[in-house]
Design an enzyme around this catalytic site. Structure first.
Site, PDB file in Angstrom:
ATOM      1  N   LYS B  45     -12.864  19.934 -30.028  1.00 33.01           N
ATOM      2  CA  LYS B  45     -11.268  19.974 -30.021  1.00 33.01           C
ATOM      3  C   LYS B  45     -10.808  20.184 -28.468  1.00 33.01           C
ATOM      4  O   LYS B  45     -11.573  20.915 -27.789  1.00 33.01           O
ATOM      5  CB  LYS B  45     -11.110  21.379 -30.792  1.00 33.01           C
ATOM      6  N   ASN B  69      -0.812  13.270 -37.415  1.00 34.51           N
ATOM      7  CA  ASN B  69      -1.204  14.806 -37.154  1.00 34.51           C
ATOM      8  C   ASN B  69      -0.173  15.311 -35.996  1.00 34.51           C
ATOM      9  O   ASN B  69      -0.001  14.334 -35.053  1.00 34.51           O
ATOM     10  CB  ASN B  69      -2.749  15.026 -37.181  1.00 34.51           C
ATOM     11  N   ILE B  71      -0.974  18.616 -34.531  1.00 34.66           N
ATOM     12  CA  ILE B  71      -1.490  19.917 -34.575  1.00 34.66           C
ATOM     13  C   ILE B  71      -0.997  20.737 -33.386  1.00 34.66           C
ATOM     14  O   ILE B  71      -0.949  22.258 -33.362  1.00 34.66           O
ATOM     15  CB  ILE B  71      -2.992  19.876 -34.560  1.00 34.66           C
ATOM     16  N   ASN B 128      -8.715  14.493 -22.198  1.00 35.38           N
ATOM     17  CA  ASN B 128      -7.496  13.995 -22.990  1.00 35.38           C
ATOM     18  C   ASN B 128      -6.546  14.016 -22.077  1.00 35.38           C
ATOM     19  O   ASN B 128      -5.721  14.870 -21.601  1.00 35.38           O
ATOM     20  CB  ASN B 128      -7.340  15.106 -24.140  1.00 35.38           C
ATOM     21  N   CYS B 131      -0.985  13.861 -22.718  1.00 36.51           N
ATOM     22  CA  CYS B 131      -0.498  15.088 -22.806  1.00 36.51           C
ATOM     23  C   CYS B 131       0.631  15.084 -21.598  1.00 36.51           C
ATOM     24  O   CYS B 131       0.420  14.555 -20.603  1.00 36.51           O
ATOM     25  CB  CYS B 131      -1.398  16.076 -22.620  1.00 36.51           C
ATOM     26  N   GLY B 218      -6.935   7.109 -38.429  1.00 38.81           N
ATOM     27  CA  GLY B 218      -7.607   6.471 -39.556  1.00 38.81           C
ATOM     28  C   GLY B 218      -7.642   4.978 -39.812  1.00 38.81           C
ATOM     29  O   GLY B 218      -7.084   4.279 -38.532  1.00 38.81           O
TER      30      GLY B 218
HETATM   31  C1  LIG Z   1      -5.969  16.240 -36.837  1.00 43.08           C
HETATM   32  C2  LIG Z   1      -6.442  15.772 -35.552  1.00 43.08           C
HETATM   33  C3  LIG Z   1      -6.619  16.406 -34.386  1.00 43.08           C
HETATM   34  C4  LIG Z   1      -6.926  15.853 -33.139  1.00 43.08           C
HETATM   35  N1  LIG Z   1      -7.049  16.446 -32.269  1.00 43.08           N
HETATM   36  C5  LIG Z   1      -7.429  15.906 -31.004  1.00 43.08           C
HETATM   37  C6  LIG Z   1      -7.505  16.719 -29.722  1.00 43.08           C
HETATM   38  O1  LIG Z   1      -7.638  17.931 -29.830  1.00 43.08           O
HETATM   39  N2  LIG Z   1      -7.695  16.228 -28.584  1.00 43.08           N
HETATM   40  C7  LIG Z   1      -8.062  14.666 -28.560  1.00 43.08           C
HETATM   41  O2  LIG Z   1      -8.413  14.303 -27.559  1.00 43.08           O
HETATM   42  N3  LIG Z   1      -7.906  14.002 -29.577  1.00 43.08           N
HETATM   43  C8  LIG Z   1      -7.559  14.513 -30.777  1.00 43.08           C
HETATM   44  N4  LIG Z   1      -7.277  13.689 -31.957  1.00 43.08           N
HETATM   45  C9  LIG Z   1      -7.543  12.294 -31.854  1.00 43.08           C
HETATM   46  C10 LIG Z   1      -8.806  11.841 -32.204  1.00 43.08           C
HETATM   47  O3  LIG Z   1     -10.059  12.328 -31.558  1.00 43.08           O
HETATM   48  C11 LIG Z   1      -9.292  10.232 -32.223  1.00 43.08           C
HETATM   49  O4  LIG Z   1      -8.932   9.880 -31.104  1.00 43.08           O
HETATM   50  C12 LIG Z   1      -8.320   9.640 -33.305  1.00 43.08           C
HETATM   51  O5  LIG Z   1      -7.938  10.327 -34.645  1.00 43.08           O
HETATM   52  C13 LIG Z   1      -8.614   8.278 -33.779  1.00 43.08           C
HETATM   53  O6  LIG Z   1      -9.763   8.311 -34.275  1.00 43.08           O
HETATM   54  P1  LIG Z   1      -9.584   8.055 -36.030  1.00 43.08           P
HETATM   55  O7  LIG Z   1      -9.011   7.189 -36.688  1.00 43.08           O
HETATM   56  O8  LIG Z   1     -11.440   8.115 -36.306  1.00 43.08           O
HETATM   57  O9  LIG Z   1      -9.272   9.471 -36.569  1.00 43.08           O
HETATM   58  C14 LIG Z   1      -7.009  14.343 -33.318  1.00 43.08           C
HETATM   59  C15 LIG Z   1      -6.977  13.518 -34.413  1.00 43.08           C
HETATM   60  C16 LIG Z   1      -6.726  14.177 -35.652  1.00 43.08           C
HETATM   61  C17 LIG Z   1      -6.513  13.096 -36.821  1.00 43.08           C
END
Ligand SMILES: Cc1cc2nc3c(=O)[nH]c(=O)nc-3n(C[C@H](O)[C@H](O)[C@H](O)COP(=O)(O)O)c2cc1C
Ligand SMILES: Cc1cc2nc3c(=O)[nH]c(=O)nc-3n(C[C@H](O)[C@H](O)[C@H](O)COP(=O)(O)OP(=O)(O)OC[C@H]3O[C@@H](n4cnc5c(N)ncnc54)[C@H](O)[C@@H]3O)c2cc1C
Lengths: 263, 306
Positions: B45, B69, B71, B128, B131, B218
């Protein structure tokens, strides 16, 4: 916590829009900790509805688990059309448990709507160890109840319209029976307005109170941090972590009423 | 037998299926049902200089084939991370990639430096950049090529470990941002982070997310992620880690064909905590039936209509 494919053993309507479902759960029951815990059901094999749906465990045997659910939207509607022998994917058991009353305490269990699910589970758990328990179950009207109003055996029903049991919310009944108990401990699960009222009641009368709360949930295992609820207390600085918010699926769903803050 | 080893920068990974940032905690508070030793790598995270409470609820909502999301980058902060999480990595063999977030150049750099000082258990960093840059009127770091190059080279000078810049899809030209990361000295880029989205309750008329806008993830975003990877692949020569809507072995194959050397699984983990392992198993089956000798052979091999 495990992820198990379970077979539906029975599924029946209990009251208006309320269903009870029992499924095989030989693996899940082995790691079950107690009433208050919940499961997450994956209702859709496609990705139309990606998230699992959290449901409190309402009953348990040495090889099965039950839930009681209300049809709220698409997934719960789909659950209600499941048939015996259908398979569901269940993740669980999740979350924490109600803590038992101490020897001199009397448990008063309060359930509103389908909030009765974990309450019934806890009632059976306490009864199995011979605890004296009082239970109040509230609903809007008679059709939403499936239990009998039986004050002699400690079971009080209430309805908003007075069609069965005591007339009104659970609160007047609680207010009345609380005086018959020396050291009460309250346990509640139900809609937020009811939880707020019980929380307020417990705090003002200085009665230990545990609340099982709901929140919109994602993973159910603490990874996504989506299901947070505000903690009671001073307005914590933004640069703290989990002082201001608590993660319901991991730290809850059962909380000491003093701990949490409903907006 | 297929060879699943892949290489990013100078680091070799046993398999190309990683878990994505923010969907697997710090890699240690993981459900017991899970064998994490089989996961290609764990991306933590996002870690910031100070701890963060994150946003008020509601933080998540389900959408068609995905979720939104917000968060708010809730995390324990780098000090506590070093104190509580890092030591636990000694017990696990899975490579750990620390994801870093900041609101100024200095913050990114300071987090990286603190980790660098003690990070024997970390294999590298993912940055990341989705931001807001507080010194630039809140514009996201990841939207401006110059900013990305400057940030990358700043961090590059501070570490020899694996440095991956994580790209945002919410930009006009993702390939030019990737190019900036390459010029700044990144070992790789990962793409994509979540796509800006919104959800409304038609009955209460209320936004389903407290902060109004959130990040869509997703399978709903898989086509966006694939296009991003292919565009980036055409522009840069450093490896790409593909992210976005991966939920099956075939999805991994598609991402690799589009140009990815490895992938990350995010939202799928919320349906099945064991998703990354299941997806890797499906990938193995695919490679067996399709007679793939070396997984890395797939990278960039999409057949285009001429
Ligand atoms: C609940 C949640 C929290 C996330 N937190 C972060 C984060 O803290 N830092 C980050 O770089 N990406 C974060 N992401 C993005 C994911 O790492 C990923 O890039 C994104 O969800 C796309 O992939 P997926 O479709 O497989 O979920 C988060 C995604 C979700 C769903
Ligand atoms: C710990 C916990 C225990 C629960 N126990 C029970 C129970 O024993 N019996 C019961 O009937 N219900 C229970 N619920 C509520 C139940 O999960 C929701 O009613 C259900 O998810 C609705 O799904 P749906 O697809 O039918 O509704 P939707 O069409 O998705 O939405 C209808 C309503 O359900 C709420 N909802 C939707 N998705 C979720 C989600 N992922 N998490 C929480 N709420 C959601 C929405 O806010 C909306 O108000 C519990 C919730 C939690 C958090």
């Amino acid at each position: 916590m495990i992820d198990q494919v379970c077979k539906v053993l029975s599924i029946n309507p209990l009251a208006k829009d309320i269903w009870e479902m029992t499924f095989s759960a030989d693996q899940l029951v082995k790691i079950y900790k107690g009433a208050g815990q919940f499961i997450e059901i994956l209702g859709d094999k496609t990705w139309d509805h990606p998230l699992r749906r959290p449901m409190s465990i309402s009953g348990i045997t040495d090889s099965t688990m039950s839930i009681i659910f209300k049809v709220m939207g698409q997934m719960t509607s789909r659950f209600s059309s499941l048939k015996v022998n259908d398979e569901i994917n269940v993740l669980g058991p999740l979350g924490n448990t109600f803590s038992h009353p101490s020897e001199n305490e009397t448990a008063i269990l309060i359930g509103g709507g389908v909030g009765l699910a974990p309450i019934m589970n806890f009632l059976n758990e306490l009864k199995s160890i011979n605890n004296h328990v009082l239970t109040i179950i509230g609903a809007r009207t008679k059709d939403e109840h499936h239990l009998d109003h039986d004050p002699c055996n400690g079971m009080y029903l209430t309805t908003d319209d007075g069609s069965i049991g005591d007339h009104g919310t659970v609160m007047p009944t609680l207010d009345r029976i609380i005086n018959t108990v020396k050291y009460p401990k309250l346990y509640a699960c139900g809609p937020e307005p009811m939880l707020k009222a019980v929380q307020q009641f417990g705090l003002t009368h200085d009665i230990p109170t545990e609340l099982s709360v709901e929140s919109y949930m994602g993973c159910g295992v603490g990874l996504c941090q989506g299901c947070v609820l505000k903690r009671e207390g001073p307005d914590f600085a933004e640069d703290s972590y989990q002082k201001k918010y608590t993660v319901v699926c991991k730290d809850g769903p059962v909380y000491n009423a003093k701990e949490i803050h409903f907006d | 037998m297929t060879d699943f080893h892949i290489k990013i920068g100078s680091v070799e990974f046993m398999n190309p299926v990683f878990v994505a940032s923010g969907t697997f905690g710090y890699g240690v508070e993981i459900p017991d049902l899970l064998d994490i030793s089989k996961i290609g790598a764990i991306v933590t995270k996002s870690i910031s200089l100070m701890p963060r409470e994150g946003n008020p609820p509601p933080r998540i909502v389900e959408t068609s084939s995905g979720m939104i999301n917000s968060i708010g980058l809730a995390n324990i902060g780098v000090e506590k991370y070093i104190e509580e999480m890092l030591p636990q990595y000694a017990q696990i063999s899975t490579p750990i990639i620390a994801n870093i977030v900041g609101w100024t150049f200095d913050e990114y750099l300071e987090v990286l430096r603190k980790l660098e000082a003690v990070s024997s258990n970390i294999i590298g960093y993912e940055i990341n950049i989705s931001c807001p840059n507080v010194k630039k009127g809140g514009m996201e770091f990841g939207t401006d090529p110059e900013t990305v190059e400057k940030l990358t080279s700043l961090l590059r000078k501070a570490t020899n470990r694996l440095l991956i810049m994580k790209l945002s899809p919410n930009v006009a030209d993702i390939a030019s941002i990737a190019l900036s990361a390459e010029r700044g000295g990144a070992d790789a880029v990962s793409a994509i982070n979540t796509v800006v989205g919104m959800s409304i309750d038609p009955y209460s008329h209320q936004s389903n997310i407290f902060t109004t806008f959130g990040g869509l993830s997703g399978p709903a975003i898989k086509p966006i992620g694939l296009a991003a990877v292919q565009k980036v692949y055409r522009k840069v020569s450093i490896p790409i880690v593909g992210i976005g809507g991966i939920s099956s072995g075939n999805d991994v194959v598609e991402y690799m064909l589009a140009g990815a050397s490895a992938v990350q699984v995010g939202t799928a983990t919320f349906r099945h905590p064991d998703a990354a392992n299941q997806i890797f198993d499906q990938l193995k089956t695919y490679c067996q039936t399709q007679n793939i000798q070396q997984i890395s052979d797939l990278t960039g091999k999409v057949k285009l209509h001429s």
